[in-house]
Scaffold this motif. Structure first.
Motif, mmCIF file in Angstrom:
data_model
loop_
_atom_site.group_PDB
_atom_site.id
_atom_site.type_symbol
_atom_site.label_atom_id
_atom_site.label_comp_id
_atom_site.label_asym_id
_atom_site.label_seq_id
_atom_site.Cartn_x
_atom_site.Cartn_y
_atom_site.Cartn_z
ATOM 1 N N MET A 1 43.423 40.532 33.752
ATOM 2 C CA MET A 1 41.979 40.428 33.526
ATOM 3 C C MET A 1 41.205 40.627 34.829
ATOM 4 N N LYS A 2 41.739 40.080 35.928
ATOM 5 C CA LYS A 2 41.077 40.308 37.224
ATOM 6 C C LYS A 2 41.119 41.795 37.593
ATOM 7 N N HIS A 3 42.227 42.440 37.275
ATOM 8 C CA HIS A 3 42.350 43.876 37.530
ATOM 9 C C HIS A 3 41.314 44.658 36.726
ATOM 10 N N ARG A 4 41.060 44.229 35.519
ATOM 11 C CA ARG A 4 40.079 44.925 34.670
ATOM 12 C C ARG A 4 38.646 44.653 35.131
ATOM 13 N N LEU A 5 38.414 43.511 35.752
ATOM 14 C CA LEU A 5 37.080 43.210 36.277
ATOM 15 C C LEU A 5 36.797 43.937 37.595
ATOM 16 N N ALA A 6 37.836 44.271 38.332
ATOM 17 C CA ALA A 6 37.670 44.808 39.682
ATOM 18 C C ALA A 6 36.756 46.033 39.777
ATOM 19 N N PRO A 7 36.847 47.013 38.862
ATOM 20 C CA PRO A 7 35.969 48.181 38.995
ATOM 21 C C PRO A 7 34.487 47.835 38.951
ATOM 22 N N ALA A 8 34.115 46.829 38.183
ATOM 23 C CA ALA A 8 32.713 46.431 38.107
ATOM 24 C C ALA A 8 32.226 45.855 39.430
ATOM 25 N N HIS A 9 33.153 45.415 40.257
ATOM 26 C CA HIS A 9 32.804 44.836 41.555
ATOM 27 C C HIS A 9 33.240 45.749 42.703
ATOM 28 N N LEU A 10 33.238 47.057 42.416
ATOM 29 C CA LEU A 10 33.523 48.083 43.424
ATOM 30 C C LEU A 10 34.896 47.884 44.076
ATOM 31 N N HIS A 11 35.826 47.309 43.297
ATOM 32 C CA HIS A 11 37.215 47.115 43.739
ATOM 33 C C HIS A 11 37.307 46.299 45.029
ATOM 34 N N GLN A 12 36.410 45.345 45.214
ATOM 35 C CA GLN A 12 36.519 44.458 46.372
ATOM 36 C C GLN A 12 37.828 43.671 46.243
ATOM 37 N N PRO A 13 38.656 43.651 47.279
ATOM 38 C CA PRO A 13 40.018 43.104 47.162
ATOM 39 C C PRO A 13 40.069 41.670 46.671
ATOM 40 N N MET A 14 39.079 40.831 47.037
ATOM 41 C CA MET A 14 39.174 39.416 46.674
ATOM 42 C C MET A 14 39.054 39.180 45.176
ATOM 43 N N VAL A 15 38.557 40.162 44.421
ATOM 44 C CA VAL A 15 38.473 39.974 42.968
ATOM 45 C C VAL A 15 39.864 39.804 42.381
ATOM 46 N N GLU A 16 40.825 40.563 42.901
ATOM 47 C CA GLU A 16 42.189 40.461 42.385
ATOM 48 C C GLU A 16 43.041 39.458 43.158
ATOM 49 N N SER A 17 42.703 39.196 44.417
ATOM 50 C CA SER A 17 43.541 38.302 45.216
ATOM 51 C C SER A 17 43.155 36.830 45.072
ATOM 52 N N ALA A 18 41.939 36.530 44.671
ATOM 53 C CA ALA A 18 41.517 35.133 44.530
ATOM 54 C C ALA A 18 42.241 34.468 43.358
ATOM 55 N N PRO A 19 42.594 33.198 43.497
ATOM 56 C CA PRO A 19 43.232 32.493 42.384
ATOM 57 C C PRO A 19 42.364 32.433 41.132
ATOM 58 N N VAL A 20 41.043 32.320 41.347
ATOM 59 C CA VAL A 20 40.114 32.154 40.222
ATOM 60 C C VAL A 20 38.902 33.052 40.434
ATOM 61 N N VAL A 21 38.458 33.670 39.352
ATOM 62 C CA VAL A 21 37.182 34.381 39.348
ATOM 63 C C VAL A 21 36.306 33.743 38.274
ATOM 64 N N LEU A 22 35.093 33.361 38.669
ATOM 65 C CA LEU A 22 34.147 32.764 37.732
ATOM 66 C C LEU A 22 32.999 33.731 37.492
ATOM 67 N N THR A 23 32.739 34.038 36.247
ATOM 68 C CA THR A 23 31.575 34.849 35.885
ATOM 69 C C THR A 23 30.578 33.930 35.195
ATOM 70 N N ILE A 24 29.412 33.765 35.799
ATOM 71 C CA ILE A 24 28.395 32.862 35.250
ATOM 72 C C ILE A 24 27.368 33.706 34.513
ATOM 73 N N CYS A 25 27.099 33.329 33.275
ATOM 74 C CA CYS A 25 26.250 34.129 32.405
ATOM 75 C C CYS A 25 24.994 33.379 31.985
ATOM 76 N N ALA A 26 23.887 34.117 31.916
ATOM 77 C CA ALA A 26 22.694 33.619 31.242
ATOM 78 C C ALA A 26 23.006 33.636 29.747
ATOM 79 N N ASP A 27 22.873 32.485 29.078
ATOM 80 C CA ASP A 27 23.360 32.363 27.705
ATOM 81 C C ASP A 27 22.316 31.679 26.815
#
Length: 249
Positions: free
Chosen positions: A56-82
């Motif tokens: 899932m982190k790999h699939r999110l990476a392109p949206a974040h210009l493939h910044q390395p920490m998107v895939e290397s971080a233990p956790v990625v949090l996406t906060i949404c207006a809901d």
């Protein structure tokens, strides 16, 4: 008297993390504590998508210009207006929600960003490091598709989170008098601009930044390379398209 939050004075964006996991218990506690953040009408107009899975982190990476920490971080949090949860609640309680509009998005985005900042402060107080990804609003539709965000849910912030494996230098900040306006807004004169930006422009790292990019001034690096009119207009159109898709326009 109260104790100052010392960590805010030492804030650094952390892009490299150790292999130590962030426990579910710690993450849940921090998210729970962050819920005490102020919120419009006590509605808590936000949701948080927790991503730990490598694919899932790999699939999110392109949206974040493939910044390395998107895939290397233990956790990625996406906060949404809901506003979806509140609208469904209203539908199920014989009420008629009217939150498919721009003002509602702004209210929900404000709630989400306030929650995000509170969480960030709590994370640092507990020794964690994070990086706030501004790329969230550059390519929102990729994030919407990857995280299967339904109508009235819009991504507004992303954090990579983990235990720090670096100690980068503190970044510069403008002097307080550059941002504070007493009673009414005062406009900036050329002399004031010279005064407020002198220290930033004199820093060796920023002078080197100009040299690397073959620019005369630091401002040109921002306007001509980092945040150009062309890119801003293109991403503005993309963001508006995403707001329409999610039902806020």
């Amino acid at each position: 008297m109260f104790d100052e939050m010392e960590t805010i004075k030492e804030h650094r964006s952390i892009r490299k993390y150790t292999d130590q996991p962030v426990s579910d218990e710690l993450l849940s506690r921090l998210l729970t504590e962050a819920e005490r953040t102020q919120t419009m009408g006590n509605l808590q107009l936000y949701s948080v998508i927790v991503t730990r899975d490598s694919e899932m982190k790999h699939r999110l990476a392109p949206a974040h210009l493939h910044q390395p920490m998107v895939e290397s971080a233990p956790v990625v949090l996406t906060i949404c207006a809901d506003f979806r949860r509140t609208s469904i609640w209203a539908d199920n309680r014989k009420a008629q929600p009217g939150y498919d509009n721009l003002l509602s998005f702004m209210n929900a985005a404000t709630d989400a960003l306030l929650f995000t900042q509170t969480f960030c402060c709590l994370a640092e107080e507990n020794g964690l490091g994070y990086c706030f990804l501004g790329t969230t609003i550059y390519s929102p539709e990729q994030i919407i598709d990857t995280l299967r965000l339904p109508r009235l849910v819009m991504p507004v912030a992303t954090l990579t989170l983990g235990w720090p494996d670096e100690q980068p230098p503190l970044t510069d900040r403008l002097p307080l008098k550059a941002i504070v306006h007493n009673e009414t807004y005062y406009d900036y004169t050329p002399a004031a601009i010279d005064e407020f930006y002198a220290e930033k422009e004199a820093l060796e790292v920023n002078r080197h930044f100009c040299e690397l990019n073959n620019k005369e001034t630091l401002a040109q690096v921002y306007t001509d390379i980092r945040y150009t009119r062309k890119d801003n207009e293109r991403m503005s159109a993309t963001f508006l398209d995403a707001l329409r898709r999610q039902g806020f326009i």
